[in-house]
Design a protein around this motif. Structure first.
Motif, PDB file in Angstrom:
ATOM      1  N   ALA A  19       0.809  -1.023  -0.144  1.00 12.40           N
ATOM      2  CA  ALA A  19      -0.070   0.078  -0.109  1.00 12.40           C
ATOM      3  C   ALA A  19       0.715   1.397   0.154  1.00 12.40           C
ATOM      4  CB  ALA A  19      -0.874   0.030   1.056  1.00 12.40           C
ATOM      5  N   TYR A  20       1.864   1.043   0.966  1.00 11.17           N
ATOM      6  CA  TYR A  20       2.840   2.172   0.794  1.00 11.17           C
ATOM      7  C   TYR A  20       3.495   2.683  -0.515  1.00 11.17           C
ATOM      8  CZ  TYR A  20       5.256   5.830   3.750  1.00 11.17           C
ATOM      9  OH  TYR A  20       5.666   6.917   4.290  1.00 11.17           O
ATOM     10  N   ILE A  21       4.007   1.528  -1.188  1.00 16.07           N
ATOM     11  CA  ILE A  21       4.645   1.569  -2.458  1.00 16.07           C
ATOM     12  C   ILE A  21       3.756   1.994  -3.481  1.00 16.07           C
ATOM     13  CG2 ILE A  21       5.684   0.344  -4.260  1.00 16.07           C
ATOM     14  CD1 ILE A  21       6.807  -1.621  -2.309  1.00 16.07           C
ATOM     15  N   ILE A  22       2.384   1.749  -3.300  1.00 15.48           N
ATOM     16  CA  ILE A  22       1.330   2.355  -4.144  1.00 15.48           C
ATOM     17  C   ILE A  22       1.215   3.580  -3.918  1.00 15.48           C
ATOM     18  CG2 ILE A  22      -0.962   1.903  -5.050  1.00 15.48           C
ATOM     19  CD1 ILE A  22      -0.818  -0.837  -4.410  1.00 15.48           C
ATOM     20  N   CYS A  23       1.201   4.232  -2.812  1.00 12.04           N
ATOM     21  CA  CYS A  23       0.894   5.341  -2.515  1.00 12.04           C
ATOM     22  C   CYS A  23       1.980   6.239  -2.827  1.00 12.04           C
ATOM     23  CB  CYS A  23       0.789   5.781  -0.990  1.00 12.04           C
ATOM     24  SG  CYS A  23      -0.773   4.986  -0.352  1.00 12.04           S
ATOM     25  N   ILE A  24       3.352   5.621  -2.794  1.00 13.01           N
ATOM     26  CA  ILE A  24       4.352   6.941  -2.846  1.00 13.01           C
ATOM     27  C   ILE A  24       4.649   6.921  -4.432  1.00 13.01           C
ATOM     28  CG2 ILE A  24       6.730   6.975  -2.922  1.00 13.01           C
ATOM     29  CD1 ILE A  24       6.591   5.588  -0.045  1.00 13.01           C
ATOM     30  N   SER A  25       4.330   5.965  -5.086  1.00 11.34           N
ATOM     31  CA  SER A  25       4.388   5.723  -6.618  1.00 11.34           C
ATOM     32  C   SER A  25       3.400   6.733  -7.260  1.00 11.34           C
ATOM     33  CB  SER A  25       4.358   4.471  -7.209  1.00 11.34           C
ATOM     34  OG  SER A  25       3.115   3.835  -7.027  1.00 11.34           O
ATOM     35  N   VAL A  26       2.210   6.636  -6.578  1.00 11.13           N
ATOM     36  CA  VAL A  26       1.197   7.839  -7.464  1.00 11.13           C
ATOM     37  C   VAL A  26       1.521   9.126  -6.789  1.00 11.13           C
ATOM     38  CG1 VAL A  26      -0.997   8.374  -7.670  1.00 11.13           C
ATOM     39  CG2 VAL A  26      -0.495   5.875  -7.630  1.00 11.13           C
ATOM     40  N   PHE A  27       1.736   9.407  -5.453  1.00 11.38           N
ATOM     41  CA  PHE A  27       2.015  10.832  -4.889  1.00 11.38           C
ATOM     42  C   PHE A  27       3.106  10.700  -4.260  1.00 11.38           C
ATOM     43  CE2 PHE A  27      -2.847   9.786  -4.758  1.00 11.38           C
ATOM     44  CZ  PHE A  27      -2.998  10.998  -5.512  1.00 11.38           C
ATOM     45  N   PRO A  28       4.576  11.055  -4.900  1.00 13.46           N
ATOM     46  CA  PRO A  28       5.618  10.978  -4.395  1.00 13.46           C
ATOM     47  C   PRO A  28       5.747  11.626  -2.786  1.00 13.46           C
ATOM     48  CG  PRO A  28       6.010  11.273  -6.639  1.00 13.46           C
ATOM     49  CD  PRO A  28       4.384  11.412  -6.278  1.00 13.46           C
ATOM     50  N   ASN A  29       5.045  12.776  -2.715  1.00  7.86           N
ATOM     51  CA  ASN A  29       5.058  13.555  -1.593  1.00  7.86           C
ATOM     52  C   ASN A  29       4.671  13.006  -0.379  1.00  7.86           C
ATOM     53  OD1 ASN A  29       5.808  15.813  -3.149  1.00  7.86           O
ATOM     54  ND2 ASN A  29       3.909  16.574  -3.360  1.00  7.86           N
ATOM     55  N   MET A  30       3.843  11.738  -0.670  1.00  4.65           N
ATOM     56  CA  MET A  30       3.634  10.999   0.617  1.00  4.65           C
ATOM     57  C   MET A  30       4.490  10.327   1.543  1.00  4.65           C
ATOM     58  SD  MET A  30       0.025   9.282  -0.388  1.00  4.65           S
ATOM     59  CE  MET A  30      -0.153   8.102   1.308  1.00  4.65           C
ATOM     60  N   LEU A  31       5.868  10.338   0.720  1.00  3.52           N
ATOM     61  CA  LEU A  31       6.919   9.870   1.268  1.00  3.52           C
ATOM     62  C   LEU A  31       7.694  11.051   2.111  1.00  3.52           C
ATOM     63  CD1 LEU A  31       8.956   7.616   1.820  1.00  3.52           C
ATOM     64  CD2 LEU A  31      10.156   8.399   0.144  1.00  3.52           C
ATOM     65  N   SER A  32       7.205  11.364   3.403  1.00  9.39           N
ATOM     66  CA  SER A  32       7.586  12.415   3.982  1.00  9.39           C
ATOM     67  C   SER A  32       7.137  12.081   5.607  1.00  9.39           C
ATOM     68  CB  SER A  32       7.033  13.798   3.721  1.00  9.39           C
ATOM     69  OG  SER A  32       5.623  13.846   4.098  1.00  9.39           O
ATOM     70  N   THR A  33       7.905  12.854   6.346  1.00  5.51           N
ATOM     71  CA  THR A  33       7.694  12.491   7.950  1.00  5.51           C
ATOM     72  C   THR A  33       6.181  13.355   8.314  1.00  5.51           C
ATOM     73  OG1 THR A  33       9.204  14.378   8.588  1.00  5.51           O
ATOM     74  CG2 THR A  33       9.906  12.138   8.932  1.00  5.51           C
ATOM     75  N   ARG A  34       5.911  14.308   7.420  1.00  4.85           N
ATOM     76  CA  ARG A  34       5.040  15.213   7.541  1.00  4.85           C
ATOM     77  C   ARG A  34       3.612  14.619   7.497  1.00  4.85           C
ATOM     78  NH1 ARG A  34       5.479  21.043   6.994  1.00  4.85           N
ATOM     79  NH2 ARG A  34       7.622  21.221   6.282  1.00  4.85           N
ATOM     80  N   VAL A  35       3.571  13.615   6.470  1.00 12.97           N
ATOM     81  CA  VAL A  35       2.365  12.749   6.084  1.00 12.97           C
ATOM     82  C   VAL A  35       2.339  11.738   7.355  1.00 12.97           C
ATOM     83  CG1 VAL A  35       1.431  10.967   4.598  1.00 12.97           C
ATOM     84  CG2 VAL A  35       2.372  13.038   3.561  1.00 12.97           C
ATOM     85  N   ALA A  36       3.612  11.336   7.727  1.00 16.89           N
ATOM     86  CA  ALA A  36       3.417  10.248   8.646  1.00 16.89           C
ATOM     87  C   ALA A  36       2.942  10.638  10.043  1.00 16.89           C
ATOM     88  CB  ALA A  36       4.837   9.500   8.996  1.00 16.89           C
ATOM     89  N   GLY A  37       3.563  12.061  10.531  1.00 17.53           N
ATOM     90  CA  GLY A  37       3.078  12.651  11.587  1.00 17.53           C
ATOM     91  C   GLY A  37       1.395  12.810  11.422  1.00 17.53           C
TER      92      GLY A  37
END
Lengths: 334, 506
Positions: A19-37
């Motif tokens: 799920a994480y890989i799919i999310c990041i490949s569609v929206f690279p911005n999702m790979l950030s501590t901001r989103v994680a936080g």
């Protein structure tokens, strides 16, 4: 074979990574501590109550009252803080004592009256919701300065993400939950109850104490979740958190815990929460999808996990049978 | 008995349930370093005695002394603490926990308030090493065979209790190889000086492992004897109780031409359940099945009726092979089956006599074609008078009827389907003398009207009375088939007691 009990957990982990890989490949911005936080903060209250739900389900029970207890906690706090000069910390202790006692009472009814947990906690669900309405039907804002102080506590992670107080509380609850389940007698007793009640009794497990303890723990964590929810929304509302018990059950099952009890891990529930959070985040990023897609994906995932568990049970039953036959065939036909 | 002080001593213990005596003035003495077999058929009082010793029941009278001190165990856990551990046939451990957790549940070693898993695993390995069991103690118990689970259960019981070990049918689901492994453990514990009470239906195993045998029958002590030199026939007659009067037999004309068999079993069996057996049952014939409890009697009937699926052999009905995969198929072939435990498998207590009678017939017709109320009433009335069912009213809930009358209602239920082949499992258990005689008369009557019957009974005299042929099962094998003059309680008991080449650990 040996690790078959870890298989659902591993499946959950694989789903999470995918799920994480799919999310990041569609929206690279999702790979950030901001989103994680944000993900941790948004799901803090759900995660906390899901830890309690994990213990309940591991023991072979269910707790439908947690959503209502969260709402009750919020309403109780907002009314107390509006109408009296009691300090929020004191109010926290009061409400936690109330919800813990409420859970313990449900556990007592379940054990001593030998009633199905579904019915008892369903009654608890109506009761807690009803009492919230009794306190107030309005959404009451919480304006106490101490609340703002708590809300302003956070750590800045590398990359600019904020780890808020309530996210930290959730992480601590998960850590304590893992230790409680894996490294204490109470934890083993919970697994024992879910495994086989009769055997547990014959082996000297204090069934009454454990059952009451499990529902008291779930009540306590639902209360804590309610406090976190009130910090998150700065209000108490008797219509809040409707259906949260079902979201929590979904997180537990997606986390690989067997609904019939005895098998599962608190850590799996954390992954279950993260998967739910990822789906919501994806929908927010997309912007065109209806938020109901969260429910649809969760529904599909639940079906998938139930099928997986069923399949695993068939497999282990079959291999157990084959093993018996193999060993039975050898000596007797010789 | 020379020892000054026995390990466990039961003196004059009695127990009654709702005024019905289950155990009367029973004595039982267990020495340290002894394997003591406790034998008896159903209702003999074995399990009542065991439950009193292990604290599950409280005795009404008498005393239980452990090493000379009277004990009053409150429950099973209390008895464990006193030194009496029990391992049941259905292993009462938790298969979802690890081996080590099972050994240490409730007494896990702690370090800084938390379970010290490493220490627990280390100690578990040490304990199991003494039993010659080298397994991964961190794996869930479910990964291991029942035999290994039994040894783990024994290890736990010995580690907690350490004086008396009760093994309640521990070998019932084990194969010969696994039994040997278990017996090695039992011998080792005996050498360590533990007292072991061993309950089993397998006489070969009793002879192999036990030092002393105590036989109970109908809640009374029959005798306690050393195994060495004990004649098997004498043991079987102690367990079953010899009828002193000569057998009363139904006269069967030996010249009756042999018709084609109605039901024909060829090599029918199920692994671990019943060994393959051949049997023909003709119309107008009662075939009796004799054997001790656990010998495979009920299992055979269940295979024939499709309750259990056979994994070998065939069933033919009137010459045509039939795949007997479910009771529905059996009923479609005109089979009927009155099970052994009428309370749980037979009657529906809250429904009326009428409703209980029409069940099987209605199931056979299907729900699309309901029997009308008047048809139901006519049917019920017919059987109530035909079988002389004593009930004030056909609408009375069946649970208020006596055992014998409940049994007659069950018979009526199946007779209403007009079966060709009727299987009766212990049709006369637990019913009064009058009803007993009526049911026997009914069996003979049905047979004479051309029905084929297969009857299982522990009452050998009764079986001899009505059977045209008797097959004898022992340790899940058919060991003998008796016809004509061979049919007698003497022959049956000899067949049960025999231990030919098929006996011992095969």
């Amino acid at each position: 074979m040996k690790n078959s009990k870890y298989l659902p957990l591993m499946a959950t982990f694989v789903v999470f990574v995918l799920a994480y890989i799919i999310c990041i490949s569609v929206f690279p911005n999702m790979l950030s501590t901001r989103v994680a936080g944000n993900l941790l903060t948004d799901n803090a209250f759900l995660g906390i109550t899901a830890v309690g739900m994990t213990f309940v389900i591991l023991s072979g029970g269910i707790d439908l009252s947690v959503g209502s207890v969260i709402a009750f906690t919020g309403v109780f706090l907002s009314v107390i803080l509006r109408d009296t000069s009691i300090h929020p910390l004191v109010a926290f202790v009061m409400v936690l004592a109330l919800t813990t006692a409420f859970g313990a009472a449900m556990g007592g009814v379940i054990f001593f009256l030998d009633m199905p947990p579904f019915i008892v906690t369903l009654a608890g669900m109506f009761l807690a919701r009803g009492i919230s309405y009794l306190l107030t039907t309005d959404s009451v804002p919480i304006t106490h300065p101490f609340y703002s102080t708590l809300q302003d506590i956070y750590f800045v992670m590398p990359g600019g993400g904020r780890l808020t107080l309530i996210a930290i509380v959730m992480l601590v609850v998960f850590a304590v939950g893992i230790i409680l389940a894996q490294r204490t007698r109470f934890g083993t007793y919970v697994y024992a109850l879910g495994g086989n009640l009769t055997s547990a009794q014959l082996m000297g497990v204090p069934v009454a104490k454990t059952t009451i303890g499990i529902y008291a723990l779930s009540g306590f964590l639902a209360g804590l979740s309610g406090i976190v929810f009130s910090l998150y929304t700065s209000a108490g509302y008797s219509l809040a958190a409707v259906g949260v018990e079902l979201d929590a059950i979904a997180a537990v099952v997606i986390g690989g815990t067997l609904l019939t009890g005895g098998y599962g891990f608190v850590a799996g529930t954390f992954l279950g929460i993260c998967i739910q959070g990822l789906i919501q985040t994806y929908i927010v990023f997309d912007g065109t999808l209806s938020s109901w897609w969260t429910k649809i994906v969760i529904g599909l995932l639940l079906f998938g996990f139930i099928a997986l568990q069923r399949g695993l049970m068939w497999m282990s039953e079959r291999s157990a049978r084959n093993m018996r036959h193999a060993s039975a065939a050898q000596p007797s036909n010789a | 008995m020379a020892n000054a002080q026995p390990l466990l001593s039961v003196r004059g213990v009695s127990k009654a349930f709702l005024g019905v005596s289950a155990l009367e003035n029973v004595d039982f003495t267990l020495q340290a370093g002894e394997v003591h077999a406790l034998l008896g058929e159903n209702g003999a009082g074995k399990s009542t005695l065991i439950k009193i010793i292990t604290g599950a029941y409280r005795r009404d009278e008498g005393e239980v002394l452990l090493e000379g001190t009277p004990i009053y165990p409150r429950d099973v856990v209390d008895a464990q603490k006193l030194g009496i551990g029990t391992v049941y046939q259905e292993v009462n451990l938790l298969t979802n926990l690890t081996v080590a957790e099972n050994l240490f549940l409730g007494r896990q070693p702690k370090r800084f308030g938390l379970t010290d898993v490493r220490e627990m695993n280390r100690r578990s390995r040490a304990i199991l090493d003494t039993y010659g069991l080298h397994i991964d103690v961190t794996a869930p118990l479910a990964n291991f065979s029942v035999a290994i689970q039994q040894v783990v259960a024994i290890a736990r019981a010995v580690d907690i209790s350490g004086k008396v070990l009760v093994l309640d049918e521990p070998t019932a689901s084990l194969d010969a190889h696994e039994v040997e492994m278990l017996f090695a453990v039992v011998r080792q514990l005996r050498a360590r000086g533990m007292g072991i009470i061993f309950i089993s239906h397998f006489l070969d195993q009793v002879y192999e492992i036990a030092d002393t045998i105590t036989v109970l029958r109908n809640g009374r002590l029959i005798d306690t004897v050393p195994v060495a030199g004990l004649d098997r026939l004498k043991l079987v007659s102690m367990m079953l109780g010899r009828q002193l009067e000569s057998d009363i037999k139904r006269t069967i004309d030996p010249d009756t031409p042999k018709s084609e068999p109605l039901v024909s079993l060829r090599g029918l069996g199920k692994r671990g359940n019943v060994d393959p057996l051949d049997l023909d049952i003709r119309q107008g014939e009662v075939v009796g099945i004799a054997g001790l409890l656990g010998s495979g009697r009920t299992e055979t009937a269940q295979l024939v009726f499709g309750i259990e699926r056979a994994d070998s052999g065939t069933i033919s009905v009137a010459g045509t092979p039939v795949a007997m995969t479910s009771p529905r198929k059996a009923i479609a072939q005109g089979f009927a089956f009155c099970p052994e435990d009428r309370k749980t498998d037979g009657i529906v207590g809250d429904l009326s006599v009428r409703e209980n009678i029409i069940f099987a017939l209605q199931a056979q017709r299907g729900w699309m074609r309901p029997l009308s109320r008047s048809e139901q009433e006519a049917l019920a009335d017919r059987y109530i008078s035909a079988l002389d069912i004593r009930t004030s009213d056909r609408e009375k809930p069946i649970k208020f009827l006596s055992g014998g009358n409940q049994q007659k209602v069950l018979l009526a239920r199946w007779l209403a389907t007009n079966p060709r082949f009727l299987i009766l499992d212990e049709p006369t258990r637990g019913i009064d003398v009058g009803a007993h005689a009526e049911i026997i008369r009914l069996i003979i009557d049905l047979c004479e009207r051309g029905m084929a019957l297969l009857v299982i009974s522990s009452e050998l005299g009764e079986l001899v009375g009505y059977s045209s042929r008797i097959i004898v099962l022992r340790d899940r094998k058919m060991v003998s088939e008796l016809t004509g003059d061979e049919i007698s309680t003497d022959h049956i008991m000899k067949a049960i007691a025999s231990h030919g080449a098929t006996g011992e650990a095969a």
